[in-house]
Scaffold this active site. Structure first.
Site, PDB file in Angstrom:
ATOM      1  N   GLY A  10      21.829  65.960   4.994  1.00 48.54           N
ATOM      2  CA  GLY A  10      22.534  66.841   5.940  1.00 48.54           C
ATOM      3  C   GLY A  10      22.468  68.289   5.500  1.00 48.54           C
ATOM      4  O   GLY A  10      23.380  69.070   5.772  1.00 48.54           O
ATOM      5  N   SER A  13      35.890  62.103   5.388  1.00 51.40           N
ATOM      6  CA  SER A  13      36.685  63.035   6.198  1.00 51.40           C
ATOM      7  C   SER A  13      38.153  62.607   6.154  1.00 51.40           C
ATOM      8  O   SER A  13      38.448  61.419   6.000  1.00 51.40           O
ATOM      9  CB  SER A  13      36.198  63.001   7.654  1.00 51.40           C
ATOM     10  N   TYR A  50      34.316  57.867  15.110  1.00 53.90           N
ATOM     11  CA  TYR A  50      34.044  58.769  13.977  1.00 53.90           C
ATOM     12  C   TYR A  50      34.979  58.442  12.809  1.00 53.90           C
ATOM     13  O   TYR A  50      34.550  58.256  11.672  1.00 53.90           O
ATOM     14  CB  TYR A  50      34.233  60.220  14.425  1.00 53.90           C
ATOM     15  N   THR A  95      34.150  55.193  11.052  1.00 56.53           N
ATOM     16  CA  THR A  95      33.012  55.246  10.120  1.00 56.53           C
ATOM     17  C   THR A  95      33.408  55.931   8.816  1.00 56.53           C
ATOM     18  O   THR A  95      32.964  55.542   7.741  1.00 56.53           O
ATOM     19  CB  THR A  95      31.793  56.006  10.717  1.00 56.53           C
ATOM     20  N   LYS A  96      34.266  56.935   8.915  1.00 57.37           N
ATOM     21  CA  LYS A  96      34.658  57.650   7.697  1.00 57.37           C
ATOM     22  C   LYS A  96      35.612  56.799   6.857  1.00 57.37           C
ATOM     23  O   LYS A  96      35.560  56.833   5.628  1.00 57.37           O
ATOM     24  CB  LYS A  96      35.280  59.001   8.055  1.00 57.37           C
ATOM     25  N   ILE A 121      36.630  72.063   8.678  1.00 58.78           N
ATOM     26  CA  ILE A 121      35.775  73.080   8.066  1.00 58.78           C
ATOM     27  C   ILE A 121      34.949  73.720   9.179  1.00 58.78           C
ATOM     28  O   ILE A 121      34.317  73.007   9.975  1.00 58.78           O
ATOM     29  CB  ILE A 121      34.824  72.441   7.019  1.00 58.78           C
TER      30      ILE A 121
END
Ligand code: NAP
Length: 259
Positions: free
Chosen positions: A20, A150, A163, A166-167, A196
């Protein structure tokens, strides 16, 4: 005089892989690791972008290279690791596992294709990269993996069902990996950023959530990529030698906000 304890944050002689790395957090952290002395391989699907960024780091005195990697494709991950070994003589000692995608949508509206895409990158992809790196590190005598999860994996966030799931999965994976790999001298920790300001975060801001989000952050500001530098160096370097299985939040206090 710099004491041995402070010097242990330095990364001279280490080889780091950052996924990433074409954007946002990964791109910034690749620079941080390079400035701390590591040789850094920047990976992403957009190979020209990571190659250009690596060139910039080299102009600033770093040692960096860009590489193509699609974390949803096992063959692409394998090819990237083999390319690293053939060009640099060994596999990475440090992995910052940062590739990720966001999906901001109500639970009832998410499609199976969207769900698969988020899982495929954030959980399956992160798993495959971490597994490949851990095998190499175990063979080389050790290493450090920083899985970028996260705070959305620690507490529920509206519109973040797939989301956040998955985190949460990545946080759990990090703990199991830490347990299984400790005696192979491979440390695994989860870094949990809050809000962020990156391209990904702009999606939240554009959806009109900025003010509501800010009110939930005790420090009353969004984080910058640079806010993650210290935590990443700690986890990646020998300064964190006794840290494994840790879940480290960097979120301006959002996770401890009053109920
Ligand atoms: N920004 C935040 O507030 C925040 C908060 C908590 C956690 N995070 C996590 O931090 C990480 C980075 O986020 P960011 O904010 O920096 O987002 P970003 O600017 O959108 O960057 C995402 C990165 O992931 C890469 N990527 C996406 N899919 C990929 C794939 N299939 N294979 C390889 N690389 C892929 C992208 O590169 P290519 O498109 O070139 O492949 C890009 O470099 C993510 O895991 C995110 O979940 C972000």
């Amino acid at each position: 005089m710099i004491s041995d304890e402070i010097a242990s944050f330095a990364l001279e002689g280490k080889l780091a892989l950052v996924t990433g790395a074409s954007s946002g957090i990964g791109r910034h952290l690749a620079g941080v690791l390079a400035r701390a002395g590591a040789s850094v391989v920047l990976a992403a699907r957009r190979e020209p972008v990571v190659t250009e960024e690596a060139g910039r780091l080299n102009e600033q005195g770093g040692k960096a290279a860009g590489i193509a990697m699609d974390v949803t494709q096992a063959e692409s991950i394998d090819a990237a690791f083999e390319q690293i070994r053939s060009s640099l003589g060994r596999y990475p000692d440090i992995l910052v596992n940062c590739a990720g995608v966001a999906l901001l949508k109500p639970f009832l509206e998410q499609t199976v294709e969207e769900l698969d895409a988020v899982i495929g990158t954030n959980l399956r992809g992160a798993f495959l990269v971490a597994q490949r790196a851990a095998r190499c590190m175990a063979d080389q005598g050790g290493g450090s993996i920083v899985n970028v999860a996260s705070t959305a994996g620690l507490r529920p966030g509206g519109m973040l069902s797939s989301y956040g799931a998955t985190k949460a999965g990545l946080i759990h994976l990090s703990k199991v990996m830490a347990y299984e790999l400790a005696r192979k001298n491979v440390r695994v920790n989860a870094l949990c950023p809050g809000n962020i300001e990156t391209q990904m975060h702009r999606e939240f801001e554009d959806a009109g959530f900025a003010q509501a989000l800010l009110k939930r952050i005790p420090q009353r500001r969004f984080g910058q990529c640079s806010d993650l530098a210290g935590a990443t160096l700690l986890l990646a370097s020998d300064a964190g030698a006794y840290m494994t299985g840790t879940v480290l939040t960097v979120d301006g206090g959002q996770i401890v906000n009053s109920i």
